[in-house]
Design a protein around this motif. Structure first.
Motif, PDB file in Angstrom:
ATOM      1  N   LYS A   1       0.810  -1.228   0.000  1.00 16.78           N
ATOM      2  CA  LYS A   1       0.000   0.000   0.000  1.00 16.78           C
ATOM      3  C   LYS A   1       0.837   1.269   0.000  1.00 16.78           C
ATOM      4  O   LYS A   1       0.635   2.155  -0.818  1.00 16.78           O
TER       5      LYS A   1
ATOM      6  N   THR B   1      -2.526   6.551   6.953  1.00 16.78           N
ATOM      7  CA  THR B   1      -3.283   6.578   8.210  1.00 16.78           C
ATOM      8  C   THR B   1      -2.743   5.591   9.245  1.00 16.78           C
ATOM      9  O   THR B   1      -2.946   5.776  10.442  1.00 16.78           O
ATOM     10  N   GLY B   2      -2.038   4.558   8.784  1.00 12.54           N
ATOM     11  CA  GLY B   2      -1.455   3.604   9.733  1.00 12.54           C
ATOM     12  C   GLY B   2      -0.489   4.309  10.682  1.00 12.54           C
ATOM     13  O   GLY B   2      -0.381   3.947  11.859  1.00 12.54           O
ATOM     14  N   ALA B   3       0.186   5.356  10.166  1.00 12.63           N
ATOM     15  CA  ALA B   3       1.141   6.097  11.001  1.00 12.63           C
ATOM     16  C   ALA B   3       0.441   6.707  12.217  1.00 12.63           C
ATOM     17  O   ALA B   3       1.038   6.834  13.296  1.00 12.63           O
TER      18      ALA B   3
ATOM     19  N   TYR C   1      -2.232   5.448  13.875  1.00 15.34           N
ATOM     20  CA  TYR C   1      -2.447   4.393  14.871  1.00 15.34           C
ATOM     21  C   TYR C   1      -1.119   4.030  15.534  1.00 15.34           C
ATOM     22  O   TYR C   1      -1.051   3.735  16.732  1.00 15.34           O
ATOM     23  N   ARG C   2      -0.069   4.067  14.749  1.00 12.65           N
ATOM     24  CA  ARG C   2       1.264   3.777  15.301  1.00 12.65           C
ATOM     25  C   ARG C   2       1.680   4.838  16.324  1.00 12.65           C
ATOM     26  O   ARG C   2       2.302   4.522  17.349  1.00 12.65           O
TER      27      ARG C   2
ATOM     28  N   ARG D   1       8.243   2.831  13.415  1.00 15.35           N
ATOM     29  CA  ARG D   1       8.423   1.724  12.443  1.00 15.35           C
ATOM     30  C   ARG D   1       9.140   0.533  13.031  1.00 15.35           C
ATOM     31  O   ARG D   1      10.108   0.044  12.466  1.00 15.35           O
TER      32      ARG D   1
ATOM     33  N   SER E   1      -1.939  -2.287  15.921  1.00  8.21           N
ATOM     34  CA  SER E   1      -3.073  -3.141  15.578  1.00  8.21           C
ATOM     35  C   SER E   1      -3.975  -3.325  16.806  1.00  8.21           C
ATOM     36  O   SER E   1      -5.204  -3.367  16.683  1.00  8.21           O
TER      37      SER E   1
ATOM     38  N   ARG F   1     -10.278   4.953  17.163  1.00  9.41           N
ATOM     39  CA  ARG F   1     -10.612   5.119  15.745  1.00  9.41           C
ATOM     40  C   ARG F   1     -11.366   6.433  15.524  1.00  9.41           C
ATOM     41  O   ARG F   1     -11.095   7.161  14.571  1.00  9.41           O
TER      42      ARG F   1
ATOM     43  N   ARG G   1      -6.947   0.644   6.347  1.00  9.84           N
ATOM     44  CA  ARG G   1      -7.703  -0.608   6.382  1.00  9.84           C
ATOM     45  C   ARG G   1      -9.187  -0.378   6.104  1.00  9.84           C
ATOM     46  O   ARG G   1      -9.867  -1.265   5.609  1.00  9.84           O
ATOM     47  N   ASP G   2      -9.665   0.819   6.491  1.00  8.40           N
ATOM     48  CA  ASP G   2     -11.110   1.103   6.449  1.00  8.40           C
ATOM     49  C   ASP G   2     -11.399   2.389   5.670  1.00  8.40           C
ATOM     50  O   ASP G   2     -12.418   3.028   5.895  1.00  8.40           O
ATOM     51  N   ILE G   3     -10.497   2.777   4.794  1.00 11.58           N
ATOM     52  CA  ILE G   3     -10.671   4.081   4.119  1.00 11.58           C
ATOM     53  C   ILE G   3     -11.867   4.019   3.161  1.00 11.58           C
ATOM     54  O   ILE G   3     -12.747   4.879   3.201  1.00 11.58           O
TER      55      ILE G   3
ATOM     56  N   ASP H   1      -7.007  -7.076  12.668  1.00 10.60           N
ATOM     57  CA  ASP H   1      -7.523  -5.974  11.832  1.00 10.60           C
ATOM     58  C   ASP H   1      -8.818  -6.380  11.126  1.00 10.60           C
ATOM     59  O   ASP H   1      -9.725  -5.551  10.963  1.00 10.60           O
TER      60      ASP H   1
ATOM     61  N   ARG I   1     -11.931  -7.325  14.108  1.00 10.58           N
ATOM     62  CA  ARG I   1     -12.529  -6.384  15.061  1.00 10.58           C
ATOM     63  C   ARG I   1     -13.946  -6.023  14.602  1.00 10.58           C
ATOM     64  O   ARG I   1     -14.268  -6.108  13.412  1.00 10.58           O
TER      65      ARG I   1
HETATM   66  O1   DC Z   1      -0.609   0.316   7.693  1.00  9.56           O
HETATM   67  P1   DC Z   1       0.184   0.053   8.992  1.00  9.56           P
HETATM   68  O2   DC Z   1       0.847  -1.287   9.010  1.00  9.56           O
HETATM   69  O3   DC Z   1       1.137   1.157   9.292  1.00  9.56           O
HETATM   70  O4   DC Z   1      -0.924   0.069  10.144  1.00  9.56           O
HETATM   71  C1   DC Z   1      -0.626  -0.249  11.486  1.00  9.56           C
HETATM   72  C2   DC Z   1      -1.880  -0.777  12.176  1.00  9.56           C
HETATM   73  O5   DC Z   1      -2.832   0.277  12.298  1.00  9.56           O
HETATM   74  C3   DC Z   1      -2.604  -1.905  11.432  1.00  9.56           C
HETATM   75  O6   DC Z   1      -2.203  -3.194  11.865  1.00  9.56           O
HETATM   76  C4   DC Z   1      -4.065  -1.660  11.757  1.00  9.56           C
HETATM   77  C5   DC Z   1      -4.147  -0.208  12.097  1.00  9.56           C
HETATM   78  N1   DC Z   1      -4.821   0.591  11.071  1.00  9.56           N
HETATM   79  C6   DC Z   1      -6.190   0.603  11.068  1.00  9.56           C
HETATM   80  O7   DC Z   1      -6.810  -0.098  11.869  1.00  9.56           O
HETATM   81  N2   DC Z   1      -6.866   1.406  10.213  1.00  9.56           N
HETATM   82  C7   DC Z   1      -6.209   2.160   9.321  1.00  9.56           C
HETATM   83  N3   DC Z   1      -6.904   2.952   8.492  1.00  9.56           N
HETATM   84  C8   DC Z   1      -4.797   2.130   9.270  1.00  9.56           C
HETATM   85  C9   DC Z   1      -4.121   1.309  10.156  1.00  9.56           C
END
Ligand code: DC
Length: 223
Positions: free
Chosen positions: A13, A31-33, A35-36, A88, A97, A106, A127-129, A181, A184
């Protein structure tokens, strides 16, 4: 224009979204960044992200996340500190996660993501965009690949960065995250009905990028 790219970890991605954004003049939002960054704050406060949901929710008011773009590259700031590299690590991948299962986390991040999508033409990955954050995105792509191929890619990336790990560890973390992921109840990872499926298992990065750029260009032409 809004482009949503969703899929499991290691499907390509971020590589594809970044390259497509550069080619098409879009802003890439990872967007994962976010949550990280939440996970990093919790881990630093020694909260168990898997079991202590209340503690994670309790920390949310003190977490301020800012996204900036420097020469087209996204940098993420957690309470003023640039944590773009610190997030990272394998530990933070798993913790991200875990915190992403919590609806309150969220809701906070989705609000920021929707605000950012109003500021420019965006390619947003997560994941949910396509299913939840930007259901009205003009283009939706669901990127996937065989879990063994995804683990191998992530393993090579980590080795290149000098992170000590093994392929079985990376595979185990990936399977854990896939289940977390997709399993949930609030905004899980799944393909939107109107998303185009791209399987990158046997595609080179260049071919994957070209295929997604074609999909976006095709949609732009009919708009
Ligand atoms: O894309 P990534 O590996 O950097 O995302 C890290 C975690 O964040 C992934 O395991 C699930 C969560 N995540 C999410 O639930 N929804 C998103 N839109 C992006 C990431």
């Amino acid at each position: 224009m809004k482009v949503a790219i969703d899929g499991p970890a290691g499907a390509g991605k971020s590589t594809i979204a970044r390259a497509a954004a550069a080619e098409l003049g879009f802003v890439y939002i990872d967007t994962g960044a976010m949550y990280r960054a939440v996970a990093l704050h919790c881990v630093r406060k020694t909260v168990n992200t898997k079991t202590d949901t209340e503690a994670v929710i309790g920390l949310l008011p003190e977490i301020k996340i800012i996204i900036r773009h420097v020469d087209g590259i996204q940098r993420i700031f957690l309470n003023g500190e640039d944590v773009s590299d610190a997030i990272r690590t394998p530990e933070i991948s798993v913790a991200a996660s875990d915190v992403a299962v919590i609806p309150e986390v969220r809701q906070k991040l989705v609000q920021l993501q929707r605000e950012l999508s109003e500021t420019a033409d965006v390619i947003m990955d997560g994941r949910d965009i396509g299913t939840y954050v930007l259901p009205d995105a003009e283009v939706k792509v669901f990127l996937t690949a065989d879990v063994n191929a995804r683990a191998m890619r992530r393993y090579k990336e980590l080795c290149e960065k000098g992170t000590e790990t093994t392929l079985p560890d990376v595979l185990r973390d990936m399977q854990y995250r896939d289940a977390n992921d997709a399993g949930r109840s609030f905004a899980p990872l799944r393909q939107a009905e109107d998303a185009v499926l791209v399987d990158t298992t046997t595609l080179s990065p260049e071919a994957s990028i070209a295929s997604v750029i074609d999909i976006i260009r095709g949609a732009k032409d009919v708009l």
